[in-house]
Scaffold this motif. Sequence first.
Motif, PDB file in Angstrom:
ATOM      1  N   MET A   1       0.843  -1.192   0.000  1.00  0.00           N
ATOM      2  CA  MET A   1       0.000   0.000   0.000  1.00  0.00           C
ATOM      3  C   MET A   1       0.880   1.244   0.000  1.00  0.00           C
ATOM      4  O   MET A   1       1.776   1.380   0.820  1.00  0.00           O
ATOM      5  N   ASN A   2       0.642   2.139  -0.938  1.00  0.00           N
ATOM      6  CA  ASN A   2       1.416   3.386  -0.989  1.00  0.00           C
ATOM      7  C   ASN A   2       0.811   4.400  -0.040  1.00  0.00           C
ATOM      8  O   ASN A   2      -0.284   4.895  -0.258  1.00  0.00           O
ATOM      9  N   GLN A   3       1.526   4.728   1.014  1.00  0.00           N
ATOM     10  CA  GLN A   3       1.000   5.613   2.047  1.00  0.00           C
ATOM     11  C   GLN A   3       1.476   7.060   1.875  1.00  0.00           C
ATOM     12  O   GLN A   3       1.091   7.932   2.648  1.00  0.00           O
ATOM     13  N   LYS A   4       2.302   7.311   0.852  1.00  0.00           N
ATOM     14  CA  LYS A   4       2.928   8.624   0.744  1.00  0.00           C
ATOM     15  C   LYS A   4       1.899   9.741   0.670  1.00  0.00           C
ATOM     16  O   LYS A   4       2.050  10.781   1.313  1.00  0.00           O
ATOM     17  N   ASN A   5       0.878   9.569  -0.174  1.00  0.00           N
ATOM     18  CA  ASN A   5      -0.138  10.594  -0.356  1.00  0.00           C
ATOM     19  C   ASN A   5      -1.499  10.120   0.146  1.00  0.00           C
ATOM     20  O   ASN A   5      -2.530  10.606  -0.296  1.00  0.00           O
ATOM     21  N   THR A   6      -1.492   9.145   1.034  1.00  0.00           N
ATOM     22  CA  THR A   6      -2.738   8.574   1.530  1.00  0.00           C
ATOM     23  C   THR A   6      -2.822   8.752   3.044  1.00  0.00           C
ATOM     24  O   THR A   6      -1.821   8.639   3.744  1.00  0.00           O
ATOM     25  N   TYR A   7      -4.023   8.991   3.490  1.00  0.00           N
ATOM     26  CA  TYR A   7      -4.246   9.216   4.919  1.00  0.00           C
ATOM     27  C   TYR A   7      -5.059   8.069   5.486  1.00  0.00           C
ATOM     28  O   TYR A   7      -5.590   7.226   4.761  1.00  0.00           O
ATOM     29  N   ILE A   8      -5.135   8.010   6.783  1.00  0.00           N
ATOM     30  CA  ILE A   8      -5.864   6.939   7.454  1.00  0.00           C
ATOM     31  C   ILE A   8      -7.308   6.923   6.970  1.00  0.00           C
ATOM     32  O   ILE A   8      -7.959   7.960   6.898  1.00  0.00           O
ATOM     33  N   ARG A   9      -7.799   5.749   6.640  1.00  0.00           N
ATOM     34  CA  ARG A   9      -9.185   5.625   6.205  1.00  0.00           C
ATOM     35  C   ARG A   9     -10.138   6.107   7.300  1.00  0.00           C
ATOM     36  O   ARG A   9      -9.880   5.920   8.488  1.00  0.00           O
ATOM     37  N   PHE A  10     -11.247   6.673   6.865  1.00  0.00           N
ATOM     38  CA  PHE A  10     -12.181   7.271   7.805  1.00  0.00           C
ATOM     39  C   PHE A  10     -12.773   6.226   8.745  1.00  0.00           C
ATOM     40  O   PHE A  10     -13.027   6.505   9.915  1.00  0.00           O
ATOM     41  N   ASP A  11     -13.012   5.012   8.247  1.00  0.00           N
ATOM     42  CA  ASP A  11     -13.631   3.992   9.098  1.00  0.00           C
ATOM     43  C   ASP A  11     -12.719   3.607  10.255  1.00  0.00           C
ATOM     44  O   ASP A  11     -13.191   3.229  11.327  1.00  0.00           O
ATOM     45  N   TRP A  12     -11.402   3.712  10.051  1.00  0.00           N
ATOM     46  CA  TRP A  12     -10.459   3.454  11.145  1.00  0.00           C
ATOM     47  C   TRP A  12     -10.391   4.659  12.083  1.00  0.00           C
ATOM     48  O   TRP A  12     -10.433   4.530  13.304  1.00  0.00           O
ATOM     49  N   ALA A  13     -10.302   5.845  11.485  1.00  0.00           N
ATOM     50  CA  ALA A  13     -10.191   7.066  12.283  1.00  0.00           C
ATOM     51  C   ALA A  13     -11.399   7.266  13.184  1.00  0.00           C
ATOM     52  O   ALA A  13     -11.273   7.702  14.333  1.00  0.00           O
ATOM     53  N   ILE A  14     -12.564   6.918  12.683  1.00  0.00           N
ATOM     54  CA  ILE A  14     -13.789   7.159  13.443  1.00  0.00           C
ATOM     55  C   ILE A  14     -13.853   6.274  14.687  1.00  0.00           C
ATOM     56  O   ILE A  14     -14.480   6.618  15.688  1.00  0.00           O
ATOM     57  N   LYS A  15     -13.182   5.127  14.631  1.00  0.00           N
ATOM     58  CA  LYS A  15     -13.195   4.212  15.781  1.00  0.00           C
ATOM     59  C   LYS A  15     -12.076   4.541  16.779  1.00  0.00           C
ATOM     60  O   LYS A  15     -12.176   4.219  17.958  1.00  0.00           O
ATOM     61  N   ARG A  16     -10.994   5.178  16.305  1.00  0.00           N
ATOM     62  CA  ARG A  16      -9.811   5.345  17.144  1.00  0.00           C
ATOM     63  C   ARG A  16      -9.483   6.802  17.480  1.00  0.00           C
ATOM     64  O   ARG A  16      -9.080   7.105  18.594  1.00  0.00           O
ATOM     65  N   LEU A  17      -9.593   7.701  16.497  1.00  0.00           N
ATOM     66  CA  LEU A  17      -9.055   9.052  16.652  1.00  0.00           C
ATOM     67  C   LEU A  17     -10.105  10.150  16.789  1.00  0.00           C
ATOM     68  O   LEU A  17      -9.884  11.131  17.492  1.00  0.00           O
ATOM     69  N   LEU A  18     -11.216  10.008  16.099  1.00  0.00           N
ATOM     70  CA  LEU A  18     -12.174  11.107  16.044  1.00  0.00           C
ATOM     71  C   LEU A  18     -13.019  11.229  17.304  1.00  0.00           C
ATOM     72  O   LEU A  18     -13.818  12.154  17.432  1.00  0.00           O
ATOM     73  N   ARG A  19     -12.862  10.317  18.241  1.00  0.00           N
ATOM     74  CA  ARG A  19     -13.567  10.434  19.526  1.00  0.00           C
ATOM     75  C   ARG A  19     -12.877  11.437  20.452  1.00  0.00           C
ATOM     76  O   ARG A  19     -13.451  11.864  21.442  1.00  0.00           O
ATOM     77  N   ASP A  20     -11.642  11.780  20.108  1.00  0.00           N
ATOM     78  CA  ASP A  20     -10.862  12.739  20.903  1.00  0.00           C
ATOM     79  C   ASP A  20     -11.356  14.148  20.588  1.00  0.00           C
ATOM     80  O   ASP A  20     -11.438  14.546  19.418  1.00  0.00           O
ATOM     81  N   LYS A  21     -11.644  14.920  21.616  1.00  0.00           N
ATOM     82  CA  LYS A  21     -12.167  16.274  21.425  1.00  0.00           C
ATOM     83  C   LYS A  21     -11.241  17.123  20.569  1.00  0.00           C
ATOM     84  O   LYS A  21     -11.694  17.990  19.809  1.00  0.00           O
ATOM     85  N   ALA A  22      -9.954  16.854  20.636  1.00  0.00           N
ATOM     86  CA  ALA A  22      -8.992  17.621  19.842  1.00  0.00           C
ATOM     87  C   ALA A  22      -9.180  17.375  18.346  1.00  0.00           C
ATOM     88  O   ALA A  22      -8.713  18.170  17.520  1.00  0.00           O
ATOM     89  N   ASN A  23      -9.849  16.289  18.006  1.00  0.00           N
ATOM     90  CA  ASN A  23     -10.042  15.934  16.594  1.00  0.00           C
ATOM     91  C   ASN A  23     -11.481  16.130  16.126  1.00  0.00           C
ATOM     92  O   ASN A  23     -11.838  15.708  15.024  1.00  0.00           O
ATOM     93  N   PHE A  24     -12.326  16.738  16.949  1.00  0.00           N
ATOM     94  CA  PHE A  24     -13.725  16.939  16.583  1.00  0.00           C
ATOM     95  C   PHE A  24     -13.871  17.698  15.268  1.00  0.00           C
ATOM     96  O   PHE A  24     -14.837  17.501  14.529  1.00  0.00           O
ATOM     97  N   SER A  25     -12.899  18.566  14.958  1.00  0.00           N
ATOM     98  CA  SER A  25     -13.024  19.425  13.773  1.00  0.00           C
ATOM     99  C   SER A  25     -13.116  18.617  12.483  1.00  0.00           C
ATOM    100  O   SER A  25     -13.720  19.073  11.509  1.00  0.00           O
ATOM    101  N   VAL A  26     -12.537  17.429  12.460  1.00  0.00           N
ATOM    102  CA  VAL A  26     -12.599  16.589  11.253  1.00  0.00           C
ATOM    103  C   VAL A  26     -14.037  16.149  11.012  1.00  0.00           C
ATOM    104  O   VAL A  26     -14.595  16.332   9.917  1.00  0.00           O
ATOM    105  N   LEU A  27     -14.652  15.571  12.035  1.00  0.00           N
ATOM    106  CA  LEU A  27     -16.036  15.117  11.905  1.00  0.00           C
ATOM    107  C   LEU A  27     -16.977  16.293  11.683  1.00  0.00           C
ATOM    108  O   LEU A  27     -17.925  16.203  10.897  1.00  0.00           O
ATOM    109  N   GLU A  28     -16.714  17.397  12.353  1.00  0.00           N
ATOM    110  CA  GLU A  28     -17.547  18.587  12.177  1.00  0.00           C
ATOM    111  C   GLU A  28     -17.535  19.053  10.726  1.00  0.00           C
ATOM    112  O   GLU A  28     -18.545  19.533  10.199  1.00  0.00           O
ATOM    113  N   GLY A  29     -16.381  18.897  10.062  1.00  0.00           N
ATOM    114  CA  GLY A  29     -16.285  19.288   8.661  1.00  0.00           C
ATOM    115  C   GLY A  29     -17.186  18.458   7.775  1.00  0.00           C
ATOM    116  O   GLY A  29     -17.901  18.988   6.909  1.00  0.00           O
ATOM    117  N   LEU A  30     -17.184  17.128   7.985  1.00  0.00           N
ATOM    118  CA  LEU A  30     -18.067  16.252   7.207  1.00  0.00           C
ATOM    119  C   LEU A  30     -19.526  16.620   7.429  1.00  0.00           C
ATOM    120  O   LEU A  30     -20.314  16.721   6.474  1.00  0.00           O
TER     121      LEU A  30
END
Length: 303
Positions: A1-30
């Motif tokens: 998998m080429n990760q150079k220009n790729t970011y963590i998939r949303f389905d992974w982020a939503i379970k691990r990272l987006l629950r953190d208040k510091a990262n709310f802005s990502v979900l708020e954008g969607l």
Amino acid sequence: MNQKNTYIRFDWAIKRLLRDKANFSVLEGLLTVLFNDKTQIVEILESEGNQQRDDDKFNRVDIKAKNSKGEIIIVEVQNTRELYYLERILYGTAKAITEHISLGDTYQQVKKVYSISILYFDLGKGNDYLYHGQNRFVGVHTHDELLITAKEAGAIVQKLPGEVFPEYYLIRVNEFNQVAKTPLEEWIQYLKTGVINPDTTAPGLPEAREKLRYYDMSQEERHAYDEHINAIMIQNDVLSTAKQEGLEEGRAEGRAEGLEEGRAEGEKKKALDVALNLKSMGLSVEMIVKATGLSVGEVEQLL
């Protein structure tokens, strides 16, 4: 998998990272681009803590949040087909409503619920990648929409049913096959490919570029993430193989049934031809029936 220009998939982020208040802005954008209205998340609500039974199905929700208006927002990612998916999201919204009203509260305390499903499978037939539905009461004969009038705190209040009943957003990720030009399209592109344009200004995506970098994770997290991606690929491959085998099996059964039907029709025609010849020779109906195996009625219908 080429990760150079790729970011963590949303389905992974939503379970691990987006629950953190510091990262709310990502979900708020969607949510902002979906609702076409600036959305602010106040807190993440853990529905698992409200389970009343061990087999409660509501623990499938990825994120349940409350916005600045006090409304409930359910977000979940579904990677594989589920037979009763519509029933499931209906259950999810109903459960969210009842979880957030206490015994003795007035119905005025009922919270509006938004259900957002990010789907990586073919839910059904349709030409769009985004579908939106909500409850409306429309006149059967007049086709006008009913406006509810009520008296609250000495004032007349009017509201549409859509202000109270849940709303559903179905994002059919795999159906997006175009160049991303709008903020919504840029978001769908990210959901599908994990790619975020370097000059994006779509709400939430610049924050995602900063917060969801693959190489910002620890080695252990990257390993878990890679295993997650591999599991999805294997799962989808197994399902595709099963689907193809099912189609092939169906075709084979169809060919076998066709051959069998062809043989039966051929034998029937041959028997009718023989019966016609025997009848022309003056044999009785009873004798023709015995010779051909046809019924009395079939023989009598012959000219």
